[in-house]
Write an enzyme that holds these catalytic residues in place. Structure first.
Site, PDB file in Angstrom:
ATOM      1  N   ILE A 183      -3.538   8.424  -5.212  1.00  0.00           N
ATOM      2  CA  ILE A 183      -2.876   7.366  -5.977  1.00  0.00           C
ATOM      3  C   ILE A 183      -3.909   6.716  -6.904  1.00  0.00           C
ATOM      4  O   ILE A 183      -5.067   6.534  -6.525  1.00  0.00           O
ATOM      5  CB  ILE A 183      -2.258   6.302  -5.042  1.00  0.00           C
ATOM      6  CG1 ILE A 183      -1.319   6.965  -4.015  1.00  0.00           C
ATOM      7  CG2 ILE A 183      -1.520   5.238  -5.850  1.00  0.00           C
ATOM      8  CD1 ILE A 183      -0.109   7.660  -4.592  1.00  0.00           C
TER       9      ILE A 183
ATOM     10  N   VAL B 140      -8.914  -9.060   8.459  1.00  0.00           N
ATOM     11  CA  VAL B 140      -8.015  -8.454   9.448  1.00  0.00           C
ATOM     12  C   VAL B 140      -8.775  -7.946  10.671  1.00  0.00           C
ATOM     13  O   VAL B 140      -8.172  -7.708  11.729  1.00  0.00           O
ATOM     14  CB  VAL B 140      -7.177  -7.310   8.835  1.00  0.00           C
ATOM     15  CG1 VAL B 140      -6.293  -7.829   7.713  1.00  0.00           C
ATOM     16  CG2 VAL B 140      -8.058  -6.151   8.361  1.00  0.00           C
TER      17      VAL B 140
ATOM     18  N   ARG C 212      -5.164  -6.072  -4.751  1.00  0.00           N
ATOM     19  CA  ARG C 212      -5.282  -5.049  -5.796  1.00  0.00           C
ATOM     20  C   ARG C 212      -4.555  -3.774  -5.363  1.00  0.00           C
ATOM     21  O   ARG C 212      -4.077  -3.661  -4.236  1.00  0.00           O
ATOM     22  CB  ARG C 212      -6.751  -4.717  -6.064  1.00  0.00           C
ATOM     23  CG  ARG C 212      -7.480  -4.190  -4.840  1.00  0.00           C
ATOM     24  CD  ARG C 212      -8.952  -3.906  -5.125  1.00  0.00           C
ATOM     25  NE  ARG C 212      -9.631  -3.408  -3.948  1.00  0.00           N
ATOM     26  CZ  ARG C 212     -10.875  -2.926  -3.954  1.00  0.00           C
ATOM     27  NH1 ARG C 212     -11.559  -2.883  -5.075  1.00  0.00           N
ATOM     28  NH2 ARG C 212     -11.425  -2.493  -2.842  1.00  0.00           N
TER      29      ARG C 212
ATOM     30  N   GLY D  88      -4.358  -7.032   2.565  1.00  0.00           N
ATOM     31  CA  GLY D  88      -5.040  -6.318   1.487  1.00  0.00           C
ATOM     32  C   GLY D  88      -4.239  -6.329   0.205  1.00  0.00           C
ATOM     33  O   GLY D  88      -4.115  -5.306  -0.481  1.00  0.00           O
TER      34      GLY D  88
ATOM     35  N   ASN E 224      -1.595  -3.038   5.060  1.00  0.00           N
ATOM     36  CA  ASN E 224      -2.140  -2.249   3.964  1.00  0.00           C
ATOM     37  C   ASN E 224      -3.662  -2.257   3.915  1.00  0.00           C
ATOM     38  O   ASN E 224      -4.264  -1.331   3.374  1.00  0.00           O
ATOM     39  CB  ASN E 224      -1.572  -2.766   2.638  1.00  0.00           C
ATOM     40  CG  ASN E 224      -2.268  -2.158   1.445  1.00  0.00           C
ATOM     41  OD1 ASN E 224      -2.092  -0.979   1.132  1.00  0.00           O
ATOM     42  ND2 ASN E 224      -3.092  -2.960   0.770  1.00  0.00           N
TER      43      ASN E 224
ATOM     44  N   TYR F  28     -11.987   7.779   8.421  1.00  0.00           N
ATOM     45  CA  TYR F  28     -10.751   7.362   7.752  1.00  0.00           C
ATOM     46  C   TYR F  28      -9.548   8.109   8.322  1.00  0.00           C
ATOM     47  O   TYR F  28      -8.505   7.528   8.603  1.00  0.00           O
ATOM     48  CB  TYR F  28     -10.902   7.630   6.255  1.00  0.00           C
ATOM     49  CG  TYR F  28      -9.822   7.042   5.378  1.00  0.00           C
ATOM     50  CD1 TYR F  28      -9.725   5.668   5.176  1.00  0.00           C
ATOM     51  CD2 TYR F  28      -8.921   7.873   4.719  1.00  0.00           C
ATOM     52  CE1 TYR F  28      -8.756   5.134   4.344  1.00  0.00           C
ATOM     53  CE2 TYR F  28      -7.947   7.352   3.880  1.00  0.00           C
ATOM     54  CZ  TYR F  28      -7.869   5.984   3.697  1.00  0.00           C
ATOM     55  OH  TYR F  28      -6.900   5.461   2.869  1.00  0.00           O
TER      56      TYR F  28
END
Length: 245
Positions: free
Chosen positions: A190, A66, A17, A14, A92, A157
């Site tokens: 973030i 992935v 970006r 990943g 990631n 998640y």
């Protein structure tokens, strides 16, 4: 990417970006050559590659999903054949598909689990196989503050990221005597595309440092955990969240 003498190779999933890109650039600046995995955003991956090369490292982009175990294993084998092995793996890649659990479709649940947790398995197992004979290596996975605290609308998640935390601790215990370190970084809020639509001013009021973090601040912790400076650190989940809890 040709195998470079006296240089180690990092594989970052990943990497097209956001946090993934920042990690690629940080590792490049720290002396690693970088393989940048992506699924669909080739333009973004090429931009990351340009930044890796500007940092003085060699790099390449590597397209595979992935979620596809066979493709992941083949990519690890191909990279190893070209550069002599993967010294660092950063898991990631991840997606979000938010919604209240009672209204969450099986598809939304599975897509997040398969990418974050399934992707972790699909890369970590074959990379570990190559690290064990060398008795060296570092694996760092990107989790989330959602794995450590309740976050409405993110049961899928949270489950995937909490699974990464627990699996990493178990794997760390299994391979510690073999010279391989396995750790997790759990970012809070973030500044990435994933929170573009979030009510940022409201969010800031919940963060003791009163600001949203930057991808580079996560990447520096990853770089540290991959380095010899972290030689006695394994099985840990490091929060980077501005003091949220």
């Amino acid at each position: 990417m040709e195998a470079a003498k006296n240089r180690k190779t990092a594989l970052v999933t990943g990497g097209s970006r956001g946090i993934g890109r920042a990690i690629c650039v940080e590792l490049a600046a720290a002396g690693y050559d970088v393989v940048i995995n992506y699924r669909s955003d080739e333009a973004g991956a090429r931009q990351t590659l340009a930044e890796v090369e500007a940092a003085g490292a060699a790099g390449e982009i590597c397209r595979f999903d992935v979620r596809d175990g066979a493709a992941a294993e083949q990519a690890v084998a191909d990279i190893g054949a070209r550069v002599g092995g993967i010294a660092v793996l950063v898991n990631n890649a991840g997606v979000v598909a938010d919604g209240l659990f009672l209204m969450m479709s099986r598809e939304k649940w599975q897509s997040v689990i398969d990418t974050s947790l399934g992707g972790f398995y699909n890369l970590t197992r074959p990379v570990l196989e190559t690290m064990i004979p060398k008795r060296a290596g570092a694996i760092v996975s990107i989790s989330s503050a959602a794995s450590l605290m309740a976050n409405r609308g993110q049961a899928n998640y949270s489950a995937a990221k909490a699974g990464i935390n627990a699996a990493s601790r178990a794997i760390a215990a299994e391979v510690a005597r073999l010279g391989i370190r396995v750790n997790v970084v759990a970012p809070g809020l973030i500044e990435t595309d994933m929170i573009a639509a979030a009510p940022k001013e409201q969010i800031k009021s919940l963060i003791p440092m009163a600001r949203i973090g930057r991808p580079e601040e996560v990447a520096r912790v990853v770089r540290f955990l991959c380095s010899d400076d972290a030689s006695y650190i394994t099985g840990q989940v490091i929060s980077v969240n501005g003091g949220m809890f």
